[in-house]
Design a protein around this motif. Structure first.
Motif, short mmCIF file in Angstrom:
data_model
loop_
_atom_site.label_atom_id
_atom_site.label_comp_id
_atom_site.label_asym_id
_atom_site.label_seq_id
_atom_site.Cartn_x
_atom_site.Cartn_y
_atom_site.Cartn_z
N GLY A 166 0.80 -1.21 0.00
CA GLY A 166 0.00 0.00 0.00
C GLY A 166 0.83 1.26 0.00
O GLY A 166 0.41 2.30 -0.52
N LEU A 167 2.02 1.20 0.58
CA LEU A 167 2.92 2.36 0.57
C LEU A 167 3.78 2.40 -0.69
O LEU A 167 4.06 3.47 -1.24
CB LEU A 167 3.83 2.33 1.81
N VAL A 168 4.20 1.23 -1.15
CA VAL A 168 5.13 1.18 -2.29
C VAL A 168 4.43 1.51 -3.60
O VAL A 168 5.00 2.20 -4.46
CB VAL A 168 5.80 -0.20 -2.36
N ILE A 169 3.18 1.02 -3.77
CA ILE A 169 2.50 1.21 -5.07
C ILE A 169 2.32 2.69 -5.41
O ILE A 169 2.72 3.12 -6.49
CB ILE A 169 1.17 0.45 -5.08
N PRO A 170 1.73 3.50 -4.51
CA PRO A 170 1.62 4.92 -4.87
C PRO A 170 2.98 5.60 -4.98
O PRO A 170 3.17 6.48 -5.83
CB PRO A 170 0.78 5.52 -3.75
N LEU A 171 3.93 5.18 -4.10
CA LEU A 171 5.26 5.78 -4.18
C LEU A 171 5.90 5.44 -5.53
O LEU A 171 6.52 6.30 -6.17
CB LEU A 171 6.13 5.27 -3.03
N ALA A 172 5.76 4.17 -5.95
CA ALA A 172 6.32 3.78 -7.24
C ALA A 172 5.65 4.53 -8.38
O ALA A 172 6.31 4.93 -9.35
CB ALA A 172 6.16 2.27 -7.43
N PHE A 173 4.33 4.72 -8.26
CA PHE A 173 3.62 5.46 -9.30
C PHE A 173 4.14 6.90 -9.39
O PHE A 173 4.37 7.44 -10.48
CB PHE A 173 2.12 5.47 -9.01
N ILE A 174 4.33 7.52 -8.22
CA ILE A 174 4.81 8.90 -8.21
C ILE A 174 6.24 8.97 -8.75
O ILE A 174 6.58 9.86 -9.54
CB ILE A 174 4.75 9.48 -6.78
N LEU A 175 7.08 8.00 -8.33
CA LEU A 175 8.45 7.99 -8.82
C LEU A 175 8.51 7.77 -10.33
O LEU A 175 9.29 8.41 -11.04
CB LEU A 175 9.25 6.90 -8.10
N LEU A 176 7.67 6.85 -10.81
CA LEU A 176 7.64 6.61 -12.26
C LEU A 176 7.12 7.84 -12.99
O LEU A 176 7.62 8.20 -14.06
CB LEU A 176 6.76 5.40 -12.57
N ARG A 177 6.11 8.48 -12.39
CA ARG A 177 5.59 9.70 -13.01
C ARG A 177 6.68 10.77 -13.08
O ARG A 177 6.87 11.42 -14.11
CB ARG A 177 4.40 10.23 -12.22
N ASP A 178 7.41 10.91 -11.97
CA ASP A 178 8.48 11.91 -11.96
C ASP A 178 9.61 11.52 -12.91
O ASP A 178 10.24 12.37 -13.53
CB ASP A 178 9.03 12.07 -10.55
N PHE A 179 9.86 10.19 -13.01
CA PHE A 179 10.94 9.73 -13.87
C PHE A 179 10.62 10.01 -15.34
O PHE A 179 11.49 10.45 -16.11
CB PHE A 179 11.18 8.23 -13.65
N PHE A 180 9.39 9.73 -15.74
CA PHE A 180 9.00 9.93 -17.13
C PHE A 180 8.54 11.37 -17.39
O PHE A 180 8.35 11.74 -18.56
CB PHE A 180 7.89 8.96 -17.52
N ASP A 181 8.33 12.14 -16.32
CA ASP A 181 7.89 13.52 -16.49
C ASP A 181 9.12 14.39 -16.74
O ASP A 181 9.96 14.59 -15.86
CB ASP A 181 7.15 13.98 -15.23
N THR A 182 9.23 14.92 -17.95
CA THR A 182 10.39 15.75 -18.31
C THR A 182 10.10 17.24 -18.15
O THR A 182 10.88 18.07 -18.60
CB THR A 182 10.80 15.46 -19.76
N ARG A 183 8.99 17.58 -17.50
CA ARG A 183 8.65 18.99 -17.31
C ARG A 183 9.41 19.58 -16.12
O ARG A 183 9.76 18.87 -15.18
CB ARG A 183 7.14 19.14 -17.09
N ILE A 184 9.60 20.86 -16.17
CA ILE A 184 10.28 21.58 -15.09
C ILE A 184 9.34 21.69 -13.90
O ILE A 184 8.19 22.13 -14.03
CB ILE A 184 10.72 22.97 -15.57
N GLN A 185 9.83 21.31 -12.72
CA GLN A 185 8.98 21.29 -11.54
C GLN A 185 9.30 22.41 -10.56
O GLN A 185 8.41 22.88 -9.85
CB GLN A 185 9.13 19.93 -10.82
N ASP A 186 10.52 22.82 -10.46
CA ASP A 186 10.85 23.84 -9.47
C ASP A 186 12.05 24.66 -9.93
O ASP A 186 12.68 24.38 -10.96
CB ASP A 186 11.11 23.22 -8.09
N LYS A 187 12.36 25.67 -9.13
CA LYS A 187 13.41 26.62 -9.44
C LYS A 187 14.78 25.95 -9.50
O LYS A 187 15.64 26.30 -10.32
CB LYS A 187 13.40 27.75 -8.40
#
Length: 812
Positions: free
Chosen positions: A510-531
């Protein structure tokens, strides 16, 4: 210019924690769902119990005392084995099959209960309200479930279904019968009898299920749940473990299996002893007739001749003949044993039935070893045959060893028989010499010696056989099992479901699945997120950070935030940018500022309008130039005329004064719109007339704010950027691609632009409780435009990812 690739990066733990804590509701939902699944899995899973037993196996390699050792030569039936062979025997098909046939497992009984609309079955063992019998001559309904509902003390409903065992469907009508009646359907006949533990209070109204098992199939199931392993390398104790859905059934199986195994070793030893006694009994039967005849003849001779004693010479001859006859009789008995062995070799009989030659007083070590070796090979082959086919390489290897050993035994027997022939010939020669001397005696004495000689020969042989039979009987009576049960079977643990492990796994998942989803999203997300992502790639200063504001999305004049919301955080951010601009191009009294970006929808026009507006608020004469000729936009925001505009001036249709328009929002702000979309925007912006216009305007205004086309799509704005004192590139949080920063580095090196700085637009400041956003559309038309909507580009996966990611971003 690029950052140093070897610069060490530090991990901001606090930032990382806050980055994921904002998705707390995803973790709560995921953990709740996972724990709920684990709960129902534990509740609905069938419980599997583990039982264990230990048994001591006589292992010759470990040494130590063996049964019958104190009997010396009477230990006639000792067989060598080892712990690994015996473990294979314990887990053999025949051993398990023998154990099951001694148990009451031909019928499996289940109690039926319903939970959440599903039939739940619980196994019942031994304490069943009824017993099942069936006609074994007709078809046997192996594996088919019978559904029974007890209606009263003497009646019940029964029904046969073809469904899977634990999923009963009411697809036919049940039959009402009395206990003792025969239920017949589909060629099957079964009868239910009340068990002794039937109680009306407990069983009436209850529903049950029973299944008739095929012992052959059941043996395979039990073998799959049985494991056998040595306790350790130092002792010959093995541990048996069995897993089943009912603990008492598992305990009974292990106890029965170990008992059958222990008794089998004793049975094999007794079988060899019985074969020895049987062989001796056959010889006794033969010699008994001769003994009776000889005794009768001797008695008749004595009575007829009234002769009680013979002379001294006759006595001497008689003693010599009796000694030689006894030797010849014993040797003849041995020869019969040799023929007995040769017959086994010729007919290829099972040598496990052969008894030891020492039972007849044959003390030939080689013969004894060969017989024991062949017997062990036959035993090992039988064990392997139960676990595999005849094509098994191990079985074929044993067959070759048996053939070699049998040839060696046959050669040894022939040699022994040749030696026996020599001995028998010598005995016959010696007997003949004594008989010649006896022939010189008187007729009566000679006849008496012959009759008494036959009697004593039969009597001596008979007594010898009786002695050996007694020894075999004593050896059989002294036989004890080679193996010993150390611990009876007992329940040790629950194998499944492992509730604590399942809950732990569910919590982790339950903790790993959403964390993995977020990490994968961040990994494949090439958009600028912060300064920091901007400052890590480019060395250009950050001029300002414009926050997101929901107010802009609710008004038509989206881009006029400075005038419409003068106190908003967005306006304050632009005021900060105005202040920071004072430190750029300080040598220029009248500054030309170009606003550009690498792609559309990053907020380039929004920044140009509001930066010009905030500068005008400081009572600086400011001119906003719409140089994006492919997509005119500014006139719509200020509600002014599109024509005439910059394109009209550059094409020679209007003068400079005609294209400058006043706006109602501030007397210090003028605007030049882009005008109509020209067919050659690049050529117009690169013309000398454009540079002349900028020179004239520069002398009239304090600030020129130029809204240039996106340089990552078209090169129209490059001449304007080169001319400008300050170049502001716009990147938009969660929209601009990280590759655009590398593009800016390369672009700046190629054109040698001055005073490049970065503005980060549409930044969501979640911790402050406010934000700003502008929801304007940016698309090009008229056949000359460009379109750069990421949601419409790429393959189906890219589109799906962009949609999900945008939704996720809006929720965050």
């Amino acid at each position: 210019m690029n950052k140093d690739p070897f610069r060490e990066e530090t991990l901001d733990i606090k930032k990382l924690i806050f980055k994921y804590v904002r998705f707390w509701y995803w973790f709560v939902i995921s953990v709740t769902v996972a724990l709920t699944i684990a709960y129902f899995f534990n509740k609905f899973s069938e419980t599997v119990y583990r039982t264990q037993a230990t048994i001591l196996i006589r292992d010759d390699r470990k040494g130590g005392f063996r049964p019958g050792q104190i009997m010396g030569e009477l230990d006639l039936f000792y067989q060598r084995n080892n712990i690994f062979n015996e473990m294979s025997v314990l887990k053999s098909y025949s051993m398990v099959d023998s154990a099951l046939r001694k148990m009451d497992v031909e019928v499996s009984y289940y109690n039926i209960g319903r939970l959440v609309g599903e039939i739940r079955t619980t196994e019942i063992y031994q304490y069943t309200p009824f017993l099942v019998d069936w006609d074994r001559t007709s078809g046997i309904p192996y594996g088919k479930p019978f559904h029974v509902k007890i209606l009263s003390e003497n009646s019940f409903e029964i029904k046969l279904t073809d469904d899977a065992r634990f999923f009963f469907r009411n697809d036919s009508e049940p039959v009402t019968l009395s206990f003792g009646d025969i239920f017949s359907e589909s060629g099957y006949k079964v009868r239910l009898q009340k068990n002794t533990n039937f109680t009306p209070q407990s069983h009436i109204g209850r529903e049950y299920l029973f299944v008739i098992n095929n012992i052959g199939s059941l043996t395979g199931q039990y073998l799959s749940g049985l494991t056998i392993a040595p306790l350790n390398d130092e002792v010959s104790i093995v541990q048996l473990a069995f897993e089943a859905t009912h603990p008492e059934r598992a305990i009974d199986f292990l106890n029965t299996l170990t008992q059958v195994y222990v008794q089998q070793s004793l049975y094999e030893k007794n079988e060899i002893a019985e074969n020895t006694i049987l062989f001796i009994d056959k010889q006794i039967d033969v010699i008994s007739d001769s003994l009776v005849l000889a005794e009768s003849s001797l008695e008749d001779f004595r009575q007829r001749n009234q002769l009680m004693e013979i002379g001294a010479a006759s006595t001497q001859f008689y003693g010599e003949l009796q000694q030689l006859d006894n030797q010849r009789a014993i040797e003849n008995l041995k020869r019969q044993y040799y023929d007995y062995l040769l017959e086994y070799i010729r007919e290829k009989k099972d040598f496990r039935e052969i008894f030891s030659p020492s039972a007849l007083g044959i003390q030939d070590g080689m013969l004894h070893n060969l017989i024991m070796e062949i017997s062990n090979l036959y035993t090992e082959r039988a064990q392997l045959a139960e676990l595999g086919t005849r094509e098994n390489p191990n079985i074929q290897n044993i067959n070759r060893q048996i053939d070699l050993s049998l040839r060696a035994l046959e050669e040894n027997l022939n040699s022994i028989k040749n030696a026996s022939d020599i001995l028998m010939a010598d005995l016959d020669r010696r007997i003949a010499k004594v008989e010649e001397r006896v022939g010189e005696l008187p007729g009566t004495a000679r006849e008496f010696i012959g009759i008494e000689r036959r009697f004593n020969l039969s009597n001596a042989t008979y007594n010898y056989l009786l002695e050996k039979r007694a020894e075999a009987g004593i050896a059989m009576a002294s036989n004890v099992p080679d193996h010993k049960i150390v611990d009876q079977a007992r329940f040790t643990s629950i194998v499944a479901p492992k509730e604590r492990r399942n809950y732990t796994f569910a919590l982790v998942a339950g903790l790993v699945i959403p964390l993995a989803f977020i990490l994968l999203r961040d990994f494949f997300d090439t958009r600028i997120q912060d300064k920091k992502e901007v400052s890590d790639v480019v060395d250009f200063p950050i001029l300002g950070v414009i926050p997101h504001n929901k107010f802009a999305a609710k008004h038509e004049a989206l881009n006029l935030v400075v005038f419409e919301e003068n106190k908003s955080p967005v306006t304050e951010a632009f005021r900060a940018m105005r202040t920071n601009l004072q430190y750029f191009a300080t040598q220029s009294a009248n500054k030309v500022i170009s606003i550009s970006s690498t792609r559309s929808q990053e907020g380039k026009t929004f920044t140009a309008i509001n930066l010009a507006s905030v500068i005008a608020l400081s009572e600086k004469k400011t001119l906003l130039i719409g140089a994006d000729l492919r997509k005119p936009r500014i006139f719509n925001d200020f509600q002014i005329d599109q024509i005439p505009g910059l394109a009209n001036y550059l094409s020679g249709k209007n003068t400079m004064e005609e294209i400058i328009q006043k706006v109602n929002h501030s007397p210090f702000l003028d605007v030049i719109t882009a005008g109509p979309v020209p067919p050659n925007p690049s050529e117009l912006l690169e013309s000398e007339k454009m540079l002349e216009l900028l020179d004239k305007l520069r002398s009239k205004y304090d600030y020129l704010i130029i809204d240039t086309p996106p340089i990552g799509i078209v090169p129209d704005g490059i001449p304007l950027i080169k001319y400008s004192d300050v170049v502001v590139f716009i990147v938009r949080q969660k929209f601009s691609d990280k590759s655009s920063l590398d593009f800016l580095n390369e672009f700046a090196e190629k054109i040698d632009a001055k005073n490049i700085c970065i503005e980060i637009n549409d930044v969501k400041l979640s911790k402050t409780g406010y934000g700003y956003g502008y929801g304007y559309g940016y698309g090009y038309g008229y056949g000359y435009g460009y379109e750069d909507n990421p949601a419409n580009k790429g393959n189906a996966f890219t589109k799906w990812f962009n949609i999900v990611n945008d939704t996720f971003s809006r929720k965050s």
